[in-house]
Motif scaffolding. Structure first.
Motif, mmCIF file in Angstrom:
data_model
loop_
_atom_site.group_PDB
_atom_site.id
_atom_site.type_symbol
_atom_site.label_atom_id
_atom_site.label_comp_id
_atom_site.label_asym_id
_atom_site.label_seq_id
_atom_site.Cartn_x
_atom_site.Cartn_y
_atom_site.Cartn_z
ATOM 1 N N LEU A 1 0.158 4.350 -1.868
ATOM 2 C CA LEU A 1 -1.023 4.475 -2.415
ATOM 3 C C LEU A 1 -2.838 4.522 -1.519
ATOM 4 O O LEU A 1 -1.945 5.177 -0.257
ATOM 5 C CB LEU A 1 -2.081 2.759 -2.491
ATOM 6 C CG LEU A 1 -1.157 2.044 -3.712
ATOM 7 C CD1 LEU A 1 -1.317 0.853 -4.231
ATOM 8 C CD2 LEU A 1 -1.490 2.924 -5.263
ATOM 9 N N PRO A 2 -3.885 5.224 -1.782
ATOM 10 C CA PRO A 2 -4.923 6.103 -1.012
ATOM 11 C C PRO A 2 -4.399 4.571 0.135
ATOM 12 O O PRO A 2 -5.035 3.975 0.592
ATOM 13 C CB PRO A 2 -6.112 5.989 -1.312
ATOM 14 C CG PRO A 2 -4.685 5.942 -3.010
ATOM 15 C CD PRO A 2 -4.128 5.135 -3.417
ATOM 16 N N GLU A 3 -5.068 5.047 1.900
ATOM 17 C CA GLU A 3 -5.070 5.318 2.290
ATOM 18 C C GLU A 3 -7.228 3.752 2.226
ATOM 19 O O GLU A 3 -8.144 4.079 1.440
ATOM 20 C CB GLU A 3 -6.170 5.543 4.134
ATOM 21 C CG GLU A 3 -5.246 6.475 4.491
ATOM 22 C CD GLU A 3 -5.477 7.116 5.719
ATOM 23 O OE1 GLU A 3 -6.949 7.382 5.374
ATOM 24 O OE2 GLU A 3 -4.811 7.221 6.392
ATOM 25 N N GLY A 4 -7.403 2.679 2.634
ATOM 26 C CA GLY A 4 -7.967 1.808 2.884
ATOM 27 C C GLY A 4 -7.008 0.593 3.072
ATOM 28 O O GLY A 4 -7.048 -0.032 4.062
ATOM 29 N N ALA B 1 1.100 -1.014 -0.069
ATOM 30 C CA ALA B 1 -0.129 -0.041 -0.581
ATOM 31 C C ALA B 1 0.812 1.257 -0.144
ATOM 32 O O ALA B 1 0.228 2.174 -0.240
ATOM 33 C CB ALA B 1 -0.927 0.190 1.049
ATOM 34 N N ARG C 1 -4.281 3.482 7.830
ATOM 35 C CA ARG C 1 -5.157 4.059 7.773
ATOM 36 C C ARG C 1 -3.544 5.432 9.044
ATOM 37 O O ARG C 1 -2.663 4.620 9.534
ATOM 38 C CB ARG C 1 -6.052 4.071 9.299
ATOM 39 C CG ARG C 1 -6.483 4.628 9.920
ATOM 40 C CD ARG C 1 -8.067 4.461 10.728
ATOM 41 N NE ARG C 1 -9.215 3.687 9.626
ATOM 42 C CZ ARG C 1 -10.037 3.036 10.902
ATOM 43 N NH1 ARG C 1 -10.212 3.071 11.726
ATOM 44 N NH2 ARG C 1 -10.996 2.188 9.827
ATOM 45 N N ASP C 2 -3.964 6.202 8.802
ATOM 46 C CA ASP C 2 -3.607 7.028 9.664
ATOM 47 C C ASP C 2 -1.995 7.213 9.402
ATOM 48 O O ASP C 2 -0.856 7.476 10.241
ATOM 49 C CB ASP C 2 -3.842 7.395 11.418
ATOM 50 C CG ASP C 2 -4.968 7.701 11.287
ATOM 51 O OD1 ASP C 2 -5.088 8.213 11.029
ATOM 52 O OD2 ASP C 2 -5.244 6.848 12.709
ATOM 53 N N TYR D 1 -6.206 -3.222 2.438
ATOM 54 C CA TYR D 1 -4.967 -4.015 1.543
ATOM 55 C C TYR D 1 -4.447 -6.017 1.896
ATOM 56 O O TYR D 1 -5.024 -6.262 2.913
ATOM 57 C CB TYR D 1 -3.708 -3.654 1.320
ATOM 58 C CG TYR D 1 -3.763 -2.016 0.895
ATOM 59 C CD1 TYR D 1 -3.558 -1.876 -0.961
ATOM 60 C CD2 TYR D 1 -4.334 -1.000 1.418
ATOM 61 C CE1 TYR D 1 -3.866 -0.565 -1.720
ATOM 62 C CE2 TYR D 1 -4.543 0.374 1.046
ATOM 63 C CZ TYR D 1 -4.309 0.581 -0.300
ATOM 64 O OH TYR D 1 -4.412 1.611 -0.648
#
Length: 395
Positions: free
Chosen positions: A282-285, A279, A301-302, A287
């Motif tokens: 890449l954006p939070e989310g 990740a 996250r964070d 994986y």
């Protein structure tokens, strides 16, 4: 031939103003003089340093090395290079014998020094010989004690490709495993371990000399029947000749602990790593950790990857430029030492010749950094990969 002029070079002595470096045929060379026919790159006072070296990374930009495909290897190496890491050490995750062999087989087939990608001189096997009590994000189902038949086959087939193997030193059979690795010239590292200080010192005699992500997933001071015992962390400070690595992503370690490790062991013995997973960038989310078909779900996250219960981390999502910046801005590590910990020191830990320095005869891997320590110019083996200077026209 190419010259970089008007650079603020970051050296062991500090920042040296107005520096010029010359590159020819992929290497740094001594200055041939003003009359030599050279392409000129004007740094305009930007910081100049060697290319970053990440000796512990699992992936980036949607790919993981455990995907065991040349596509994954190539794309991770390309992504790291664009972030300033000119050399990386692909790192595995604990898995089945077949998964480890697939990882090594694909690496053996991959072009390890191709233009447009970070160099990949060797691999780091992280596991599977770990203590379940310190598993962290490593899948517990695959953790086991060293098996001579298993590691013997791996060393026989792929020993020349393995630069480091991380293991828990207290497991049954680890002494024979460590000695077998050292006979092949492989760096043996403490990791995911509940060993105490005395056991760690004994393991050093077998060949353990490096600490994988110091503090993370390793024992520290603890009590047994009222008495205090040192853990693996304390052994790192007692054994001055050992080396260690830190994840300075701002999450894995409080800045004070990173600063403590730096102050106690010094920039010659501690390097910076990302421990990045797929990740990164890449954006939070949500994986997966490890192979793309894994059910090992993690949540980003964070600015960090978490296990689903948000009680432990599952790897970082940082680049080398980010961990260097955080080391300087939040961990009170001087710029010259933070850069050394991301270049010269990891090269020496891994025995990488011709890497990590801007000196005649070394590979022409270098960066120009802006005031925020973001790469604005990247060169690998004498070839320009990125040029985002305000006026990038050559003179």
């Amino acid at each position: 031939m190419l010259k970089i002029i008007h650079a603020r070079q970051i050296t062991d002595r500090g920042i040296v103003e107005g520096q010029t470096v010359t590159v020819d045929q992929g290497r740094f060379i001594s200055d041939p003089g003003e009359n030599a026919d050279c392409e000129i790159i004007d740094a305009r006072g930007a910081y100049l340093c060697p290319g970053f070296i990440d000796i512990h990374t699992h992936g980036m930009m949607g790919y993981d090395f455990m995907d065991s495909s040349e596509e994954a290897m190539e794309n991770i190496a390309r992504a790291h290079l664009r972030q300033g890491a000119t050399t990386i050490i692909p790192t595995s995750l604990a898995g089945s014998r077949e998964a480890t062999m697939n990882f090594l087989e694909i690496f053996a087939k991959t072009d390890k020094h191709k233009d447009g990608r970070a160099d990949m001189p060797c691999v780091h096997l992280e596991g599977p010989y770990f203590a379940p009590s310190q598993k962290g994000a490593q899948p517990e189902a695959y953790l086991r004690c060293p098996d001579p038949a298993e590691y013997g086959e791996i060393l026989e087939k792929y020993g020349d490709l393995i630069g480091r193997w991380s293991a828990a030193s207290e497991l049954a059979g680890t002494e024979a495993f460590a000695r077998a690795c050292r006979q092949r010239g492989i760096l043996v590292a403490y990791a995911h371990s509940d060993t105490d200080t005395d056991q760690a010192i004994e393991a050093n005699r077998w060949g353990f000399t490096h600490y994988t992500h110091l503090y993370s997933c390793m024992s520290s001071v603890h009590r047994r029947q009222g008495r205090r015992y040192g853990g693996l962390v304390e052994s790192a400070y007692l054994m001055e000749d050992t080396t260690a690595e830190l994840i300075t992503d701002g999450m894995h370690l409080p800045p004070a602990l990173a600063e403590l490790a730096y102050r106690c062991k010094g920039a010659d013995k501690v390097c910076l790593i990302t421990d990045s997973m797929r990740a990164a960038g890449l954006p939070e989310g949500e994986y997966v950790l490890g192979a793309k078909d894994s059910d090992h779900r993690v949540i980003v996250r964070d600015g960090v990857a978490w296990m689903p219960g948000f009680e432990s981390f599952a790897g970082s999502v940082s680049s080398m430029s980010q961990v260097v910046r955080i080391a300087v801005q939040r961990c009170n590590i001087p710029l010259r030492d933070a850069v050394k910990m991301a270049t010269k020191t990891p090269a020496e830990i891994m025995g990488l010749k011709n890497k990590g320095r801007i000196e005649a005869g070394y590979d022409a891997d270098c960066l120009l950094l802006n005031e925020d320590l973001t790469p604005i110019f990247i060169m690998k083996n004498g070839k320009i990969v990125l040029d985002e200077r305000e006026d990038s026209s050559c003179e």
